[in-house]
Design a protein around this motif. Sequence first.
Motif, PDB file in Angstrom:
ATOM      1  N   PRO A 101     -31.456 102.496-125.330  1.00 33.92           N
ATOM      2  CA  PRO A 101     -32.375 103.636-125.247  1.00 33.92           C
ATOM      3  C   PRO A 101     -32.835 104.153-126.609  1.00 33.92           C
ATOM      4  O   PRO A 101     -34.005 104.496-126.778  1.00 33.92           O
ATOM      5  N   ALA A 102     -31.926 104.214-127.575  1.00 32.37           N
ATOM      6  CA  ALA A 102     -32.287 104.744-128.892  1.00 32.37           C
ATOM      7  C   ALA A 102     -33.315 103.851-129.578  1.00 32.37           C
ATOM      8  O   ALA A 102     -34.230 104.342-130.246  1.00 32.37           O
ATOM      9  N   ILE A 103     -33.157 102.545-129.420  1.00 30.21           N
ATOM     10  CA  ILE A 103     -34.114 101.615-130.022  1.00 30.21           C
ATOM     11  C   ILE A 103     -35.471 101.748-129.342  1.00 30.21           C
ATOM     12  O   ILE A 103     -36.526 101.806-130.007  1.00 30.21           O
ATOM     13  N   GLU A 118     -50.806 101.917-126.427  1.00 27.91           N
ATOM     14  CA  GLU A 118     -50.450 101.043-125.311  1.00 27.91           C
ATOM     15  C   GLU A 118     -49.044 100.480-125.479  1.00 27.91           C
ATOM     16  O   GLU A 118     -48.252 100.453-124.534  1.00 27.91           O
ATOM     17  N   ARG A 119     -48.729 100.008-126.688  1.00 33.13           N
ATOM     18  CA  ARG A 119     -47.382  99.487-126.934  1.00 33.13           C
ATOM     19  C   ARG A 119     -46.353 100.608-126.799  1.00 33.13           C
ATOM     20  O   ARG A 119     -45.281 100.403-126.211  1.00 33.13           O
ATOM     21  N   ALA A 120     -46.687 101.790-127.301  1.00 36.02           N
ATOM     22  CA  ALA A 120     -45.778 102.930-127.184  1.00 36.02           C
ATOM     23  C   ALA A 120     -45.549 103.279-125.723  1.00 36.02           C
ATOM     24  O   ALA A 120     -44.411 103.532-125.294  1.00 36.02           O
ATOM     25  N   ARG A 121     -46.616 103.278-124.938  1.00 39.12           N
ATOM     26  CA  ARG A 121     -46.497 103.620-123.518  1.00 39.12           C
ATOM     27  C   ARG A 121     -45.582 102.618-122.799  1.00 39.12           C
ATOM     28  O   ARG A 121     -44.727 103.007-121.983  1.00 39.12           O
ATOM     29  N   GLU A 125     -42.180 103.682-120.881  1.00 42.26           N
ATOM     30  CA  GLU A 125     -42.038 103.374-119.458  1.00 42.26           C
ATOM     31  C   GLU A 125     -40.756 102.591-119.208  1.00 42.26           C
ATOM     32  O   GLU A 125     -40.056 102.815-118.212  1.00 42.26           O
ATOM     33  N   GLN A 126     -40.431 101.674-120.114  1.00 39.82           N
ATOM     34  CA  GLN A 126     -39.175 100.935-119.997  1.00 39.82           C
ATOM     35  C   GLN A 126     -37.983 101.879-120.177  1.00 39.82           C
ATOM     36  O   GLN A 126     -36.987 101.784-119.459  1.00 39.82           O
ATOM     37  N   LEU A 127     -38.093 102.799-121.121  1.00 34.69           N
ATOM     38  CA  LEU A 127     -37.037 103.784-121.334  1.00 34.69           C
ATOM     39  C   LEU A 127     -36.835 104.634-120.080  1.00 34.69           C
ATOM     40  O   LEU A 127     -35.699 105.003-119.745  1.00 34.69           O
ATOM     41  N   GLY A 128     -37.894 104.905-119.372  1.00 31.36           N
ATOM     42  CA  GLY A 128     -37.826 105.752-118.179  1.00 31.36           C
ATOM     43  C   GLY A 128     -37.179 105.096-116.988  1.00 31.36           C
ATOM     44  O   GLY A 128     -36.897 105.773-115.987  1.00 31.36           O
ATOM     45  N   THR A 133     -32.184 108.618-119.247  1.00 27.07           N
ATOM     46  CA  THR A 133     -33.140 108.815-120.342  1.00 27.07           C
ATOM     47  C   THR A 133     -34.559 109.079-119.828  1.00 27.07           C
ATOM     48  O   THR A 133     -35.516 109.008-120.575  1.00 27.07           O
ATOM     49  N   ARG A 134     -34.671 109.374-118.530  1.00 29.01           N
ATOM     50  CA  ARG A 134     -35.984 109.596-117.945  1.00 29.01           C
ATOM     51  C   ARG A 134     -36.680 110.806-118.573  1.00 29.01           C
ATOM     52  O   ARG A 134     -37.893 110.785-118.806  1.00 29.01           O
TER      53      ARG A 134
END
Length: 504
Positions: A101-103, A118-121, A125-128, A133-134
């Motif tokens: 999650p931290a990475i 887009e890359r950030a999103r 979304e993967q973190l969520g 970590t949602r």
Amino acid sequence: MSAFEPAVRNAVAASRGAFDRVAGQRPAPVQLGEAYGDLGMTYQAQDLVEPAAVAYANARRLAPADKRWPYLQGHLFNDAARLPEAIEAFEAALALDGRDPAILQSLGQVYAQTGNLERARTLFEQLGQNPKTRAAAATGLGKIALTARDYRGAIAHFEEALRLSPSSSKLRQPLATAYQAIGERARAAEQLRRYSIDGEEPPIEDPVVEVLSAKVAASKVLLRRGQRAAKSGRFDLAEKAFKSAAEADPTSAEAVTNHGIALANLNRDDEARQRLQLALRMDDSIALAHLSLGVLHDRDGDDAAAIEQYEATLRHEPGNVQALVYLADAQMRRGQPLEAAAHYLAAKQKNTLEPARLLHSLALAYIRAGRSVDARTTLEEGLALQPNSRFFQNALARVLATASDARVRDAPRALEMAEKLFGAARVPEFAETHAMALAASGHYKKAIELQQEAINTLGADSPSARFAADNLSRYRRNRPALSGWASDDPAFFPRSPAASRRSA
């Protein structure tokens, strides 16, 4: 290390001693990599960027399967505003553990900072996907939506983050911004009411950074880190560093001042004002705190309070050019042009980097004060410095055409200059100047035509409509203009970009 603070010198010496002991035993590569990584953490914690980067690079080569070293190297480069290198390091860490999650959060934040939304999103979304970590993921997605001006999407994400993490009151400020953008002012006001200056964002467990933070030896290290980030324009990083510095040493007025300045640069004015006022209660002699507080009052339109702080700045630092200029601007807005001229002139004598800007301001102050001789001299100096400046050309033509002082008035030269200006750009401002020069030369019929053309273009709602109409009336009576500017012309109410008013 002789120039380091004692606490920093001791921490670095101890870490290097530990590294030397490990290296002296000829360890396996992974063990040596661990020693390099630990040394790198000590360097990074003390804000020693270059030796930390080398230590982490060695750790990565010797222990390529350990995600900690590229991850910490990513934070090192991000804090130093070296974003491409930060992305490479974080991507390397993500390749070693794609679910950390931290990475995911750190890399997503860097991509958002660089505009790769887009890359950030994708990363957020993967973190969520992890329920734990949602809330942090929704926060990141909300910020991305706000940047993309998807205000309703931002509202949905921030509201979700607050449902999952009700104590994260820091999110209520960007949520208020989103509500304000869609016109829901009542909801925006409610969010700001519930916002807390000490609020946090939804946390993510990050044991690696916790270990790193424990190695910080001194407040001044954090202060230097913040100053470096501020110098590169990364006020988001600077604010965090200055806040930590102030927490590490609550008696440091310098740290509190810098924290306030960073908050002001992030347009978090209410928080900034509180910090700067605290700094001045701790040490009233800090000129920079007075100056910054003056700018905040300027933004609020409180000229009297701004002037008080600019004058306080100059008591402690008489040669502060910014304070001289901002004070003069405020005096112009309050109808004190001669006082303003004195301060513009003092700034001009101390600052050789922006002479044209100061000549511009000084000339307007003299014009507003009716000092046409001084105005002409100043404009001539400006025109000699910048022969192609349309401001100096236009202002000088108006002064020459309208001055009542025979030593200044020069209708033929005004007409020559005005004709060239209007020929180069047929805009209302230059049409009016041309009309002034024509009237001053006795060519009233042509002056009437140009003035009417300017009025038609400006429209009845223009701030200068009354002034334009009055001049037209004078030309129709075969009389020249009495002044080159209306008394309420915006040029006489200057405000620097740093002190620009906040929108309602």
